[in-house]
Design a protein around this motif. Sequence first.
Motif, short mmCIF file in Angstrom:
data_model
loop_
_atom_site.label_atom_id
_atom_site.label_comp_id
_atom_site.label_asym_id
_atom_site.label_seq_id
_atom_site.Cartn_x
_atom_site.Cartn_y
_atom_site.Cartn_z
N ASP A 1 -11.66 -2.47 2.78
CA ASP A 1 -11.87 -3.32 2.63
C ASP A 1 -10.55 -4.61 2.48
O ASP A 1 -10.25 -5.44 3.02
CB ASP A 1 -13.32 -3.11 1.67
N GLU A 2 -9.87 -4.68 1.55
CA GLU A 2 -9.03 -4.77 1.28
C GLU A 2 -7.66 -4.32 2.35
O GLU A 2 -6.88 -5.87 2.63
CB GLU A 2 -8.34 -4.21 0.34
N VAL A 3 -7.58 -3.87 2.68
CA VAL A 3 -7.03 -3.62 3.41
C VAL A 3 -7.10 -4.60 5.22
O VAL A 3 -6.32 -5.10 6.12
CB VAL A 3 -5.80 -2.32 4.29
N LYS B 1 -11.17 -1.32 9.46
CA LYS B 1 -11.06 0.38 8.64
C LYS B 1 -11.97 1.58 9.47
O LYS B 1 -10.93 3.06 8.95
CB LYS B 1 -12.55 -0.11 7.63
N GLY C 1 -9.44 4.53 2.03
CA GLY C 1 -10.32 4.58 0.21
C GLY C 1 -9.46 3.06 0.33
O GLY C 1 -10.64 2.34 -0.77
N ARG C 2 -8.96 1.88 0.98
CA ARG C 2 -8.88 1.02 0.06
C ARG C 2 -9.15 0.19 1.25
O ARG C 2 -8.58 -1.30 1.86
CB ARG C 2 -7.57 -0.02 0.05
N TYR D 1 -5.69 7.54 2.50
CA TYR D 1 -5.43 5.99 1.46
C TYR D 1 -5.71 4.84 1.60
O TYR D 1 -6.18 4.30 1.04
CB TYR D 1 -3.71 6.53 0.40
N LEU D 2 -5.29 4.40 3.09
CA LEU D 2 -5.40 3.44 3.87
C LEU D 2 -7.36 3.68 3.54
O LEU D 2 -7.82 2.04 3.42
CB LEU D 2 -4.57 3.32 4.51
N TYR E 1 0.76 -0.91 0.16
CA TYR E 1 0.50 0.03 0.35
C TYR E 1 0.85 1.05 -0.31
O TYR E 1 0.21 2.19 -0.90
CB TYR E 1 -0.99 -0.02 1.26
#
Length: 142
Positions: free
Chosen positions: A89-91, A127, A86-87, A83-84, A70
């Motif tokens: 679910d993935e993180v 999150k 915004g991602r 930035y995190l 990331y």
Amino acid sequence: MSLSEKLLQPSVRPAVAKDLAATIDSEVSGKKGLSGAAIKTAYAGAKKKVDVVSALNDNLDQIVAIFDPYWDAFGGQGDFGAYLKGRGDEVSADILKIADARANSTSRDQIAKVYGTFRGKAADMIKDALPAIGATLQKHAA
């Protein structure tokens, strides 16, 4: 230089672990309602059994490695926490893979039981914490 290379330097690592523990403390203390009270109680109990700073320091290589891709994609421009987020679910899925493995391998049944109780809400909690986690990591990577 990768995020891991920056944060795992012997002169930086202890401060990263200490600040991540403070971030966790802050995130937990900010929880509201009945589920927040339960999380605070569980966390307080866990802190009686485990030194959070030491646990983070012991596992920092694995923790920071989650964020390396990331950080590379982020490119160091702007707000890493945003930035995190915004991602999210993935993180959170990447973090939970590590947390699940740790919970499944622990010899401390009580910790595994408490983790299991909150596992269903863990992704949302992670999150919510990503902006603060990202800010903490970025602070030490600068």
